[in-house]
Design a protein around this motif. Structure first.
Motif, short mmCIF file in Angstrom:
data_model
loop_
_atom_site.label_atom_id
_atom_site.label_comp_id
_atom_site.label_asym_id
_atom_site.label_seq_id
_atom_site.Cartn_x
_atom_site.Cartn_y
_atom_site.Cartn_z
N PRO A 336 0.80 -1.14 -0.01
CA PRO A 336 -0.08 0.17 -0.11
C PRO A 336 0.78 1.37 -0.07
N PHE A 337 2.03 1.18 0.81
CA PHE A 337 2.91 2.36 0.54
C PHE A 337 3.41 2.58 -0.91
N ALA A 338 3.76 1.60 -1.38
CA ALA A 338 4.45 1.40 -2.91
C ALA A 338 3.44 2.17 -3.73
N GLY A 339 2.09 1.80 -3.70
CA GLY A 339 1.18 2.31 -4.42
C GLY A 339 0.87 3.95 -3.96
N ALA A 340 1.05 4.30 -2.87
CA ALA A 340 1.12 5.88 -2.54
C ALA A 340 2.48 6.61 -2.97
N ILE A 341 3.56 5.87 -3.25
CA ILE A 341 4.58 6.45 -3.86
C ILE A 341 4.55 6.56 -5.43
N ALA A 342 3.87 5.26 -5.71
CA ALA A 342 3.60 5.45 -7.37
C ALA A 342 2.75 6.48 -7.70
N ILE A 343 1.35 6.72 -7.01
CA ILE A 343 0.69 8.04 -7.24
C ILE A 343 1.46 9.16 -6.95
N THR A 344 2.17 9.35 -5.94
CA THR A 344 3.00 10.63 -6.03
C THR A 344 3.73 10.91 -6.98
N ALA A 345 4.55 9.90 -7.56
CA ALA A 345 5.33 10.17 -8.63
C ALA A 345 4.70 10.78 -9.75
N LEU A 346 3.66 10.51 -9.98
CA LEU A 346 2.67 10.83 -11.37
C LEU A 346 2.64 12.35 -11.22
N TRP A 347 2.33 13.10 -10.10
CA TRP A 347 2.24 14.66 -10.15
C TRP A 347 3.65 15.13 -9.50
N LEU A 348 4.61 14.54 -8.93
CA LEU A 348 5.85 15.16 -8.21
C LEU A 348 6.81 15.31 -9.40
N LEU A 349 7.07 14.29 -10.15
CA LEU A 349 8.24 14.29 -11.05
C LEU A 349 8.04 15.19 -12.05
N PRO A 350 6.64 15.19 -12.80
CA PRO A 350 6.73 16.52 -13.97
C PRO A 350 6.76 17.69 -13.10
N LEU A 377 -1.05 12.74 0.98
CA LEU A 377 -1.40 12.68 2.48
C LEU A 377 -2.40 11.79 2.77
N GLY A 378 -3.59 11.95 1.79
CA GLY A 378 -4.76 10.89 1.97
C GLY A 378 -4.35 9.63 1.71
N LEU A 379 -3.41 9.07 0.63
CA LEU A 379 -2.88 7.74 0.51
C LEU A 379 -2.14 7.25 1.42
N LEU A 380 -1.23 8.20 2.13
CA LEU A 380 -0.49 7.77 3.15
C LEU A 380 -1.13 7.18 4.60
N VAL A 381 -2.41 8.18 4.67
CA VAL A 381 -3.28 7.63 5.80
C VAL A 381 -3.90 6.43 5.42
N ALA A 386 -4.50 0.45 6.30
CA ALA A 386 -4.51 -0.83 5.48
C ALA A 386 -3.34 -1.77 5.94
N THR A 387 -2.25 -1.22 6.83
CA THR A 387 -1.16 -2.10 7.00
C THR A 387 -1.26 -2.34 8.41
N ARG A 388 -2.28 -1.89 9.31
CA ARG A 388 -2.19 -2.25 10.64
C ARG A 388 -2.21 -3.56 10.92
#
Length: 507
Positions: A336-350, A377-381, A386-388
């Protein structure tokens, strides 16, 4: 060799070829020493060959010298490079299996000794690296445990298996990788303004004039004529080069493969120099220009390294959250954290590519950065929730209880082959419209269903996944330990689904 009071582990079984290699290594060492004294040349072929043979002989000598024994007093380990180490059974709290992983995913099983003071010691033997030697490994480990039960006081009868999915794994590897990637991100970020300044200076450079001071001529453009003597087009990853006649103004210039192909020997070219180096080679219809990395591309590298450090960091976080769990319990996945990182890359890298020096105050980039930050932030929460780690009682309390008037198929599987699960074919359990049964499909219909004899089943407990369980099971599943007329069986399913299945079975 195993007896009733002593267990001896040696490696390997066929020692004669290894002793031959040890002798060959000794001869190689003698040859290398004699040749070095005679010739005095360290890079001589005979010297290097002798040193290689000596290294192989040393490795083989270590293999034949290692030995682990166990008797009524305790464990004794001996190797070539370490002194004899002894551990009494009274000082040993438990024996468990530690799984090491090779470069290509190979699994090596080793025995780990847990001492009373909490320290661990890994034995050099026995070792299992394939299915062929797994039976011998299990036999020697069971002999160790039998001696421990007889002459010591094991803290648990359960054989713990420590793998990369369990809580007892140390955080050294993911923490080191995280710090390494963060260091790379910091180094790349430090180069962003330097790269930006260099790119801006190159694009704004103008030709030098007669009035340009000599101290400032490196910042302006100068041109010189030259003649191509020959070209060298590299293949694959080899570099391509241009050679100039009379080595003027330099003997060789490294260029791209396409740039080298456009020039021929004898071509008269014009060279453009900036800061003392050739930056442009022009021949009328063909021009090669040196590529200057942009500040945006370096900023993207820095951001990508920082984002990549997030996944090993998430693994360290999962190990930290599971520090109160038994060492062999499987932790939730960090995906789940990897998914949050991948979504972050979509807006942060450009954003980093377009604005490497920082987000400007204009509305569009600020809105972009703010919306992306809120999404991350929402994805990290969500990933945190999800990983508790949920215990089986918590999962049972969260499961709903409702009547069913039609068949309900839930993903679950019995881990042992039984009459109602022949050859482990079942992937789902159906109940509601009829008696509970095992099916090899998610429905609809009860084709090939095998009825579960619920009356002869008794529930002994529910636990989380352990390292000894199959890696094919999802990490979030729980396992119900059942008794089937005196035979232990295990049923695995998602926590809430497992509670519903046990209720349907009357357990």
């Amino acid at each position: 060799m195993t007896t009733g009071q002593e267990v001896t582990c040696r490696r390997p079984l066929h020692k004669r070829p290894l002793w031959c290699l040890v002798g060959l290594g000794a001869a190689g060492a003698a040859l290398a020493g004699g040749r070095l004294v005679y010739s005095g040349d360290l890079v001589d072929g005979w010297v290097l060959g002798g040193l290689l043979a000596a290294l192989v002989g040393l490795v083989c000598l270590y293999a034949v010298a290692v030995k682990v024994t166990a008797d009524a007093h305790g464990l004794n380990a001996r190797s070539l490079l370490r002194r004899r180490r002894s551990m009494s059974w009274q000082d040993i709290a438990d024996l468990r299996v530690y799984v090491q992983y090779g470069r290509h995913g190979e699994e090596y099983l080793r025995v780990e000794v847990v001492l009373r003071d909490g320290r661990t010691r890994r034995l050099p033997l026995p070792v299992s690296g394939s299915h062929n030697d797994r039976a011998a490994f299990d036999e020697e480990l069971e002999a160790f445990r039998a001696l421990h039960r007889r002459h010591g006081a094991p803290e648990s009868e359960h054989l713990a298996v420590i793998s990369k999915r369990t809580a007892g794994r140390g955080p050294t590897v993911p923490l080191s990788l995280c710090l390494l990637l963060l260091a790379g991100a910091g180094l790349a970020a430090w180069f962003v303004p330097v790269t930006g300044a260099t790119e801006e200076a190159w694009t704004s450079a103008v030709p030098c004039t007669a009035a340009t001071p000599a101290a400032e001529r490196g910042e302006c453009l100068t041109t010189e004529p030259a003649t191509i003597a020959r070209t060298e087009v590299g293949e694959g990853k080899q570099r391509s080069s241009l050679y100039f006649a009379d080595d003027r103004p330099l003997d060789r210039l490294t260029v791209s493969r396409e740039g080298a192909r456009g020039f021929r020997p004898g071509d008269h070219v014009e060279l453009t120099l900036w800061r003392g180096q050739v930056r442009v080679v022009a021949r009328g219809d063909h021009v090669w220009r040196e590529h200057f990395p942009s500040a945006g591309s370096v900023a993207v590298i820095a951001a990508a390294c920082a984002l990549a450090a997030g996944y090993p960091g998430a693994r360290v976080l999962m190990l930290r959250r599971g520090r109160r769990l038994p060492d062999d319990e499987v932790l939730p996945s960090a995906l789940p954290f990897a998914g949050a990182i991948a979504i972050t890359a979509l807006w942060l890298l450009p954003l980093c590519y377009l604005h490497p020096m920082g987000v400007p105050v204009s509305p569009a980039p600020l809105t972009w950065a703010a919306a992306g930050s809120l999404a991350t932030l929402g994805l990290l929460v969500w990933a945190w929730r999800a990983t508790r780690v949920r215990t089986p009682p918590e999962a049972a309390a969260a499961a709903t209880q409702e009547p069913y008037d039609k068949d309900v198929f839930l993903a679950a599987r019995f881990l042992e082959a039984t009459d109602y699960n022949p050859n482990g074919f079942g992937t789902h359990i159906v109940f509601g419209g009829g008696p509970p049964a095992v099916t090899p499909h998610p429905g609809p219909g009860r084709f090939a269903a095998k009825r579960i004899p619920a009356r002869q089943l008794t529930a002994k407990g529910v636990r989380r996944l352990r390292g000894s369980d199959s890696d094919a099971l999802p990490r979030s599943w729980n396992i119900a330990e059942l008794d089937d007329a005196g035979r232990p069986v295990h049923l695995a399913a998602a926590p809430a689904d497992l509670t519903r299945i046990l209720r349907a079975l009357g357990l």
